[in-house]
Design a protein around this motif. Structure first.
Motif, PDB file in Angstrom:
ATOM      1  N   MET A 246       0.626  -0.912  -0.081  1.00 17.70           N
ATOM      2  CA  MET A 246      -0.080   0.027   0.059  1.00 17.70           C
ATOM      3  C   MET A 246       0.831   1.307   0.063  1.00 17.70           C
ATOM      4  O   MET A 246       0.384   2.187   0.698  1.00 17.70           O
ATOM      5  N   GLY A 247       2.162   1.128  -0.869  1.00 17.98           N
ATOM      6  CA  GLY A 247       2.964   2.277  -0.918  1.00 17.98           C
ATOM      7  C   GLY A 247       3.958   2.424  -0.358  1.00 17.98           C
ATOM      8  O   GLY A 247       5.035   2.990  -0.854  1.00 17.98           O
ATOM      9  N   LYS A 248       4.462   1.341   0.753  1.00 18.06           N
ATOM     10  CA  LYS A 248       5.708   1.384   1.411  1.00 18.06           C
ATOM     11  C   LYS A 248       6.949   0.616   0.252  1.00 18.06           C
ATOM     12  O   LYS A 248       8.024   1.113   0.561  1.00 18.06           O
ATOM     13  N   ASN A 249       6.355  -0.144  -0.471  1.00 15.18           N
ATOM     14  CA  ASN A 249       7.122  -0.661  -1.440  1.00 15.18           C
ATOM     15  C   ASN A 249       6.457  -0.504  -2.945  1.00 15.18           C
ATOM     16  O   ASN A 249       5.415  -1.017  -3.101  1.00 15.18           O
ATOM     17  N   MET A 250       7.180   0.186  -3.894  1.00 15.97           N
ATOM     18  CA  MET A 250       6.479   0.498  -5.077  1.00 15.97           C
ATOM     19  C   MET A 250       6.388  -0.782  -6.186  1.00 15.97           C
ATOM     20  O   MET A 250       5.180  -0.888  -6.696  1.00 15.97           O
ATOM     21  N   ILE A 251       7.295  -1.606  -5.816  1.00 19.92           N
ATOM     22  CA  ILE A 251       6.972  -2.746  -6.863  1.00 19.92           C
ATOM     23  C   ILE A 251       5.922  -3.443  -6.301  1.00 19.92           C
ATOM     24  O   ILE A 251       4.913  -4.113  -7.250  1.00 19.92           O
ATOM     25  N   ALA A 252       6.053  -3.931  -4.967  1.00 20.70           N
ATOM     26  CA  ALA A 252       4.743  -4.691  -4.479  1.00 20.70           C
ATOM     27  C   ALA A 252       3.560  -3.829  -4.576  1.00 20.70           C
ATOM     28  O   ALA A 252       2.300  -4.551  -4.975  1.00 20.70           O
ATOM     29  N   THR A 253       3.443  -2.583  -4.438  1.00 19.17           N
ATOM     30  CA  THR A 253       2.002  -1.840  -4.494  1.00 19.17           C
ATOM     31  C   THR A 253       1.613  -1.652  -5.951  1.00 19.17           C
ATOM     32  O   THR A 253       0.487  -2.041  -6.378  1.00 19.17           O
ATOM     33  N   SER A 254       2.627  -1.672  -6.786  1.00 19.92           N
ATOM     34  CA  SER A 254       2.419  -1.662  -8.414  1.00 19.92           C
ATOM     35  C   SER A 254       1.576  -3.110  -8.870  1.00 19.92           C
ATOM     36  O   SER A 254       0.431  -3.029  -9.574  1.00 19.92           O
ATOM     37  N   LEU A 255       2.044  -4.128  -8.187  1.00 22.30           N
ATOM     38  CA  LEU A 255       1.822  -5.543  -8.513  1.00 22.30           C
ATOM     39  C   LEU A 255       0.441  -5.771  -8.009  1.00 22.30           C
ATOM     40  O   LEU A 255      -0.542  -6.039  -8.613  1.00 22.30           O
ATOM     41  N   PHE A 256       0.254  -5.108  -6.744  1.00 18.20           N
ATOM     42  CA  PHE A 256      -1.326  -5.248  -6.202  1.00 18.20           C
ATOM     43  C   PHE A 256      -2.156  -4.511  -6.926  1.00 18.20           C
ATOM     44  O   PHE A 256      -3.403  -5.115  -7.126  1.00 18.20           O
ATOM     45  N   GLY A 257      -1.843  -3.239  -7.436  1.00 18.48           N
ATOM     46  CA  GLY A 257      -2.959  -2.560  -8.226  1.00 18.48           C
ATOM     47  C   GLY A 257      -3.168  -3.500  -9.613  1.00 18.48           C
ATOM     48  O   GLY A 257      -4.348  -3.262  -9.852  1.00 18.48           O
ATOM     49  N   VAL A 258      -1.733  -3.911 -10.260  1.00 20.37           N
ATOM     50  CA  VAL A 258      -2.312  -4.786 -11.248  1.00 20.37           C
ATOM     51  C   VAL A 258      -3.494  -6.012 -11.035  1.00 20.37           C
ATOM     52  O   VAL A 258      -4.211  -6.163 -12.014  1.00 20.37           O
ATOM     53  N   ALA A 259      -3.106  -6.440  -9.989  1.00 18.66           N
ATOM     54  CA  ALA A 259      -4.001  -7.655  -9.378  1.00 18.66           C
ATOM     55  C   ALA A 259      -5.447  -7.114  -9.453  1.00 18.66           C
ATOM     56  O   ALA A 259      -6.335  -8.045  -9.835  1.00 18.66           O
ATOM     57  N   ILE A 260      -5.805  -6.072  -8.729  1.00 17.72           N
ATOM     58  CA  ILE A 260      -7.002  -5.576  -8.622  1.00 17.72           C
ATOM     59  C   ILE A 260      -7.580  -5.240  -9.882  1.00 17.72           C
ATOM     60  O   ILE A 260      -8.743  -5.669 -10.200  1.00 17.72           O
ATOM     61  N   VAL A 261      -6.927  -4.391 -11.015  1.00 23.43           N
ATOM     62  CA  VAL A 261      -7.628  -4.134 -11.916  1.00 23.43           C
ATOM     63  C   VAL A 261      -7.715  -5.283 -12.741  1.00 23.43           C
ATOM     64  O   VAL A 261      -8.674  -5.455 -13.508  1.00 23.43           O
ATOM     65  N   GLY A 262      -6.880  -6.176 -12.913  1.00 22.59           N
ATOM     66  CA  GLY A 262      -6.866  -7.497 -13.909  1.00 22.59           C
ATOM     67  C   GLY A 262      -7.926  -8.188 -13.267  1.00 22.59           C
ATOM     68  O   GLY A 262      -8.812  -8.744 -14.033  1.00 22.59           O
ATOM     69  N   SER A 263      -8.336  -8.343 -11.851  1.00 21.51           N
ATOM     70  CA  SER A 263      -9.264  -9.311 -11.592  1.00 21.51           C
ATOM     71  C   SER A 263     -10.744  -8.623 -11.838  1.00 21.51           C
ATOM     72  O   SER A 263     -11.658  -9.213 -12.267  1.00 21.51           O
ATOM     73  N   VAL A 264     -10.835  -7.111 -11.779  1.00 23.99           N
ATOM     74  CA  VAL A 264     -11.975  -6.569 -12.404  1.00 23.99           C
ATOM     75  C   VAL A 264     -12.293  -6.873 -13.944  1.00 23.99           C
ATOM     76  O   VAL A 264     -13.560  -7.138 -14.246  1.00 23.99           O
ATOM     77  N   CYS A 265     -11.122  -6.994 -14.461  1.00 26.44           N
ATOM     78  CA  CYS A 265     -11.245  -7.107 -16.102  1.00 26.44           C
ATOM     79  C   CYS A 265     -11.714  -8.427 -16.257  1.00 26.44           C
ATOM     80  O   CYS A 265     -12.428  -8.785 -17.179  1.00 26.44           O
ATOM     81  N   LEU A 266     -10.999  -9.276 -15.414  1.00 23.98           N
ATOM     82  CA  LEU A 266     -11.524 -10.916 -15.690  1.00 23.98           C
ATOM     83  C   LEU A 266     -13.195 -10.876 -15.340  1.00 23.98           C
ATOM     84  O   LEU A 266     -13.637 -11.800 -16.099  1.00 23.98           O
ATOM     85  N   ILE A 267     -13.695 -10.469 -14.381  1.00 22.18           N
ATOM     86  CA  ILE A 267     -15.103 -10.381 -14.158  1.00 22.18           C
ATOM     87  C   ILE A 267     -16.067  -9.962 -15.382  1.00 22.18           C
ATOM     88  O   ILE A 267     -16.710 -10.524 -15.934  1.00 22.18           O
ATOM     89  N   TYR A 268     -15.423  -8.690 -15.968  1.00 22.63           N
ATOM     90  CA  TYR A 268     -16.190  -8.303 -17.198  1.00 22.63           C
ATOM     91  C   TYR A 268     -15.841  -9.327 -18.468  1.00 22.63           C
ATOM     92  O   TYR A 268     -17.101  -9.565 -18.998  1.00 22.63           O
ATOM     93  N   LEU A 269     -14.635  -9.983 -18.394  1.00 18.65           N
ATOM     94  CA  LEU A 269     -14.677 -10.848 -19.677  1.00 18.65           C
ATOM     95  C   LEU A 269     -15.436 -12.076 -19.561  1.00 18.65           C
ATOM     96  O   LEU A 269     -15.724 -12.774 -20.372  1.00 18.65           O
ATOM     97  N   GLY A 270     -15.637 -12.493 -18.278  1.00 19.71           N
ATOM     98  CA  GLY A 270     -16.380 -13.704 -17.876  1.00 19.71           C
ATOM     99  C   GLY A 270     -17.803 -13.560 -18.062  1.00 19.71           C
ATOM    100  O   GLY A 270     -18.357 -14.449 -18.653  1.00 19.71           O
ATOM    101  N   ILE A 271     -18.266 -12.283 -17.878  1.00 20.56           N
ATOM    102  CA  ILE A 271     -19.779 -11.862 -18.118  1.00 20.56           C
ATOM    103  C   ILE A 271     -19.806 -11.977 -19.723  1.00 20.56           C
ATOM    104  O   ILE A 271     -20.939 -12.347 -20.247  1.00 20.56           O
TER     105      ILE A 271
END
Length: 346
Positions: A246-271
């Motif tokens: 959540m901001g303390k480590n930029m690599i970890a935070t960026s990956l977490f952001g990608v995971a959240i956005v990617g999961s939302v995209c997967l829901i849309y693609l699944g629908i």
């Protein structure tokens, strides 16, 4: 007692740690995807068995033994890489929970045989027998996953190892870790999503809309649920480790952001029933999650261990032998799968 005093001495490695870390991430992601298909597929077959079975469950049950065989074989390399890098931690945790750990191996063999029995006796078994058998296999797979999660988290908590002095007989589990159960559920719910996606992929290959619709129902619902479970897992982590994403480590935070956005995209693609694109993004997200898991493990062990502490003997012949073996093994597996597909048993 000081926890660090319980950790065995540092060990030597044959090559630079970056090679071992890279192959650990690559091979574990492959193992994880296959494991998700095996567990998720078994859940789907078991669920369909409650209503008497279906063409999907009959077809899927024939693929599960092969998939589980691939899971077991694909699990060997990442386990060896874990032991190569984190030997003093992983060997210790394996000994502390030795009874449960060895029982998991036996259980896995029983489950493997059970899947074959379920498929080849599908028609001759009575309805109750089929249900009982597939649910037994499902319980075994959940148990094996539970024990793997215990081992891989117990190795991160040397402060829990002092339990050995009260329980020296190999019956120690990591159940008092607040992050353990959310972590385990995160993996298991992901299996439902990937298992559903596998059914949708089968439907795409067969041009069968029923497969696609059924697969994406599991995929979308499990993905929605897993976002919640994943956030619960994040909140359950120790505060300093949670803040890393959540901001303390930029690599970890960026990956977490990608995971959240990617999961939302997967829901849309699944629908929208986009099989190919959903499959590609799922593979990418699995690798993102595996890298996040690797960063989290190193953060847990940071007070006790750093990769640069490992003594590199620069004996690269073992790495070359591994790469040659991997290539030969992949060729052999692809060839056997091709023969099986031609024989009509796939």
């Amino acid at each position: 007692m000081i926890p660090s005093s319980l950790i065995p001495a540092i060990h030597n490695i044959a090559v630079s740690p970056i090679w071992l870390e890279t192959f650990l991430i690559i091979t574990f992601a492959i193992h994880l995807m296959l494991m998700n298909i095996a567990v998720g597929g078994t859940v789907i077959v078991a669920w369909h068995s409650l209503s008497g079975g279906s063409n999907i469950s009959r077809d899927l049950s024939g693929k599960l033994p092969t998939i589980l065989a691939l899971v077991i074989n694909a699990g060997v390399p990442p386990l060896l890489f874990v032991k190569a890098i984190y030997a003093q931690f992983n060997y210790t945790s394996s000994v502390l929970m030795a009874v449960y750990w060895l029982a998991a191996i036996i259980a896995l063999l029983v489950g493997y045989y059970g899947l074959y029995w379920h498929y080849y006796r599908y028609e001759s078994l009575k309805d109750g027998g089929r249900k009982g058998l597939i649910f037994m296999v499902l319980c075994i797979l959940l148990y094996v996953g539970f024990m793997f999660s215990n081992n891989m988290t117990l190795m991160l908590r040397p402060d829990h190892w002092i339990e050995y002095f009260d329980n020296p007989h190999g019956f120690i589990l990591n159940l008092n870790d607040a992050a353990f159960f959310p972590r385990y559920l995160h993996f298991m719910v992901a299996s439902l999503a990937v298992g559903g996606l596998f059914v949708a992929v089968l439907g795409k290959m067969k041009s069968d809309q029923d497969y696609i619709e059924t697969g994406f129902k599991w995929f979308v619902r499990a993905t929605v649920l897993n976002i919640t479970v994943g956030l619960a897992f994040m909140i359950s982590l120790p505060r300093d480790l949670m803040l890393m994403f959540m901001g303390k480590n930029m690599i970890a935070t960026s990956l977490f952001g990608v995971a959240i956005v990617g999961s939302v995209c997967l829901i849309y693609l699944g629908i929208k029933h986009k099989v190919v694109l959903a499959s590609i993004i799922t593979v990418v997200l699995v690798y993102v999650m595996v890298i996040m898991r690797h960063l989290l493990r190193d953060a847990y062990l940071a007070p006790y261990f750093k990769h640069e502490d490992l003594i590199n003997t620069s004996q690269y012949s073992s790495l070359y032998l591994f790469l040659i073996s991997i290539v030969i093994g992949l060729i052999a597996i692809i060839y056997m799968l091709k023969l099986m597909y031609k024989s009509g048993r796939s």
